[in-house]
Design an enzyme around this catalytic site. Structure first.
Site, mmCIF file in Angstrom:
data_model
loop_
_atom_site.group_PDB
_atom_site.id
_atom_site.type_symbol
_atom_site.label_atom_id
_atom_site.label_comp_id
_atom_site.label_asym_id
_atom_site.label_seq_id
_atom_site.Cartn_x
_atom_site.Cartn_y
_atom_site.Cartn_z
ATOM 1 N N THR A 151 -1.668 54.012 -41.785
ATOM 2 C CA THR A 151 -1.856 54.440 -40.388
ATOM 3 C C THR A 151 -0.852 53.687 -39.515
ATOM 4 O O THR A 151 0.279 54.145 -39.366
ATOM 5 C CB THR A 151 -3.305 54.222 -39.893
ATOM 6 O OG1 THR A 151 -3.708 52.879 -40.165
ATOM 7 C CG2 THR A 151 -4.266 55.174 -40.578
ATOM 8 N N THR A 188 -10.213 47.219 -41.405
ATOM 9 C CA THR A 188 -9.851 48.648 -41.507
ATOM 10 C C THR A 188 -8.866 48.781 -42.615
ATOM 11 O O THR A 188 -7.684 49.025 -42.416
ATOM 12 C CB THR A 188 -9.114 49.188 -40.272
ATOM 13 O OG1 THR A 188 -9.860 48.859 -39.143
ATOM 14 C CG2 THR A 188 -8.941 50.698 -40.333
ATOM 15 N N ASN A 396 -2.201 48.724 -29.628
ATOM 16 C CA ASN A 396 -3.624 48.998 -29.468
ATOM 17 C C ASN A 396 -4.017 49.493 -28.085
ATOM 18 O O ASN A 396 -5.146 49.930 -27.883
ATOM 19 C CB ASN A 396 -4.427 47.764 -29.848
ATOM 20 C CG ASN A 396 -4.424 47.612 -31.345
ATOM 21 O OD1 ASN A 396 -4.906 48.489 -32.040
ATOM 22 N ND2 ASN A 396 -3.835 46.540 -31.835
#
Lengths: 401, 401
Positions: A151, A188, A396
């Protein structure tokens, strides 16, 4: 002794993989991966401890209970989490479709999803992606599969090692994704370990759990843990060794191999932490208990103040001692020694008059070791983290948009 | 009812203050403050729970045991922490010198230090600073004192309120510093509350502790807590009320006044969080216990991923639910509702198809409220935090250098 070579999850015998783009990611990058064993493999897994669990992960936790699996399907770009009933149904459908194409039971298929939370999966894309990926499964597909699970990762994370056990050579391969929302139990991250070893399910599980504890559960990027994290291991027995069924010398060699693979991947995750410019290893020694050692190392590895100081190449050891101070660990502040690289900066809780130029030089390196000795007992722990940069905020601040 | 007015710690009768520059800060800004009551006051304090404690704080914790105090001396620019014996000696000398000048006992002097850790105090500067500040003590010195305790604060934090109790008007004034390393129990913050109320030491202590729990201990900027944090309250009785010595209506009115002052200052600290562009209030309702409510609210307020998303004005509620998920709080993910401002974005743990433009508009505001309803029990908590911006990294990457 492990022999390390370029490779990944398709390096062990009898594993096929593929990674394709099916349109889940808006940018057209690869977003669906399948890793399959040519025959049913024993399988073990470690899953997030977050109370919120993604729908795909829930299905995997049920399916892995049998201890056997044929394949793992992972999509990136969408976490398939917090969607309600439809999310669970979609994960079940992914398993069913893959099972149908591979001619096995749906329960033999594991599912992973990683990406944004709260958005339903684009199932037409997922369906065509699974069909395409099954067609393209190949012994050379490991790297494509790795690319398809990334990702915000900037680089692929893959490795393979060969270990010798009594009557055979065994290969262990691994890949991982993970960059942000990284903290123990679990980040994650998705990790996949494949091996052609012939080993019992119980011992595969044991080797995996022990390795994960010391490696993936010792990486912190930002203290956040996600709802989709898993590390899954497959062993298909194609190496034709006579079978590891008890805690023998062979088991120890195997375990060491798994730990090597997991250590490599865990460090790669910390190095590739969102916005990271440096890999930081924090070691705590001399703690009075295992829990104290863990709490202390964890607190330092998580501290935004420590991590921004490292980004700024500033030997601000006061923040390190402060983080130990609020960690909950039992220690005497007047005994603590702190070193940055080979340079001791604090002895017995007091500032040393160290050479700032030497400290700056150490902090300019790409890999930095911080050692904290509490001088109170015999327990140690260590954790990998990274520095905290402008780019972490940038990445982010606009992930979902 | 409280009447709020512009003022601060010298607004109550019988308090003098001064703030001067004595050369501890390299930039020539004010760095030494004295707050003094004209007569001995009852005093109460709340101190950091960090196991590492600054030397000045250690002296204050000893001196406050008597329950009485004449003055508080605070230097900024140096935390007087982790220096070894000399640090403690320096703090004792500061108290002794001030006592000598104010003609009281050294035990009646409290000391606070805030700034960099591990560097010895420049005592010649401190000595001349104390002498100068004592000379300049005045009824109008509150604002100067506030300026002298600021470190990375961008703006002063002061307030005064007048409350009516049965037979008199009582004034409560307050000031605070704090911007980074902010997290409950306690942050790198110093808070000073002054009042001319005539109140027993026990009840002053009780009012302060209850207020701090709900206010200063509900602010998080970065999850770090420091070694020098304290909130100290002085009550000198100059208002000539007949004395609050039991938990009466007057005590309730007094407590409400203290809580008002502390709430104001706590919110100012969050708003002025290092690099902050927004004040964020997180509320958790419907928790099954007080601890669950606290853990959940704390986890969300600390999450760098939530805070960067708010900086990016991105309604990424998945990160909010995820942070509740790893908080350790007991809850059912399938019951959770989440609102950003007045907009519900998640109901029963599932994404709602909310209006992204409306969400963006809410997130563009300077003050944002996030409400999480666990729908499991009757307990609530709330915490103030701020967003996480490029400037946080900038400020903290180069604090010490």
């Amino acid at each position: 002794m492990n022999t390390i070579f370029e490779g990944g999850i398709t390096s062990p015998k009898g594993f096929l993989a593929a990674g394709e783009a099916c349109g889940i990611k808006k940018n057209g990058k690869k977003d669906i991966a399948i890793i399959s064993s040519i025959d049913t493999a024993v399988a073990a897994g470690v899953f997030t401890t977050n109370k919120v669990k993604g729908h795909s992960l829930q299905v995997t936790m049920e399916h892995i209970k049998s201890g056997y699996s044929r394949a793992l399907v992972i999509n990136s770009g969408n976490a398939n989490a917090c969607i309600g009933e439809q999310g669970y149904k979609d994960a079940v459908e992914m398993a069913g479709l893959t099972a149908n194409l591979l001619q096995c039971e749906p329960e033999e298929i594991l599912i992973g999803s990683t990406g944004v939370i709260g958005v339903p999966l684009n199932m037409p894309s997922v369906r065509s992606g699974i069909r395409l990926a099954v067609q393209r499964l190949s012994e050379n597909g490991g790297h494509d599969a790795e690319e398809a699970i990334m990702t915000t990762d900037l680089r692929p994370k893959e490795i393979a090692v060969e270990i010798e056990i009594q009557d055979a050579k065994v290969i262990i391969g691994g890949m991982a994704k993970g960059s942000g929302m990284i903290h123990p139990n679990m980040a994650t991250m998705i990790g996949v370990i494949t091996t052609d070893a012939n080993i019992s399910r119980g011992l595969l599980d044991k080797a995996l759990k022990e390795a994960v504890k010391k490696t993936f559960n010792r990486v912190s990027v930002d203290g956040d843990t996600s709802v989709c994290d898993m590390v899954v291991a497959f062993a298909n027995g194609e190496a034709n060794n006579s079978g590891i069924v008890k805690e023998s010398v062979d088991f120890e060699a195997f375990k060491k191999g798994v730990e090597y693979v997991c250590t490599f991947l865990a460090r790669e995750i910390a190095k590739d932490g969102e916005g990271a410019t440096k890999l930081v290893e924090i070691a705590v020694n001399g703690a009075s208990s295992e829990v104290d050692a863990y709490n202390a190392v964890c607190s330092v590895a998580k501290s935004p103040l420590v991590k921004t100081a490292i980004f700024g190449e500033d030997a601000n050891w006061g923040r390190i001692l402060t983080a130990v101070g609020y960690s909950g660990a039992d220690f005497d502040p007047n005994l603590v020694d702190i070193s940055i690289g080979s340079l001791m900066v604090c002895r017995n809780g007091c500032a040393l008059d160290f050479d700032e130029a030497a400290a700056k030089k150490i902090l300019k390196e790409k890999e930095i070791k911080i050692a904290i000795n509490l001088k109170k007992g015999q327990y140690s722990d260590r954790m990998w983290t990274c520095d905290f940069s402008y780019d972490y905020v940038k990445i982010n601040g606009s992930y979902r948009s």
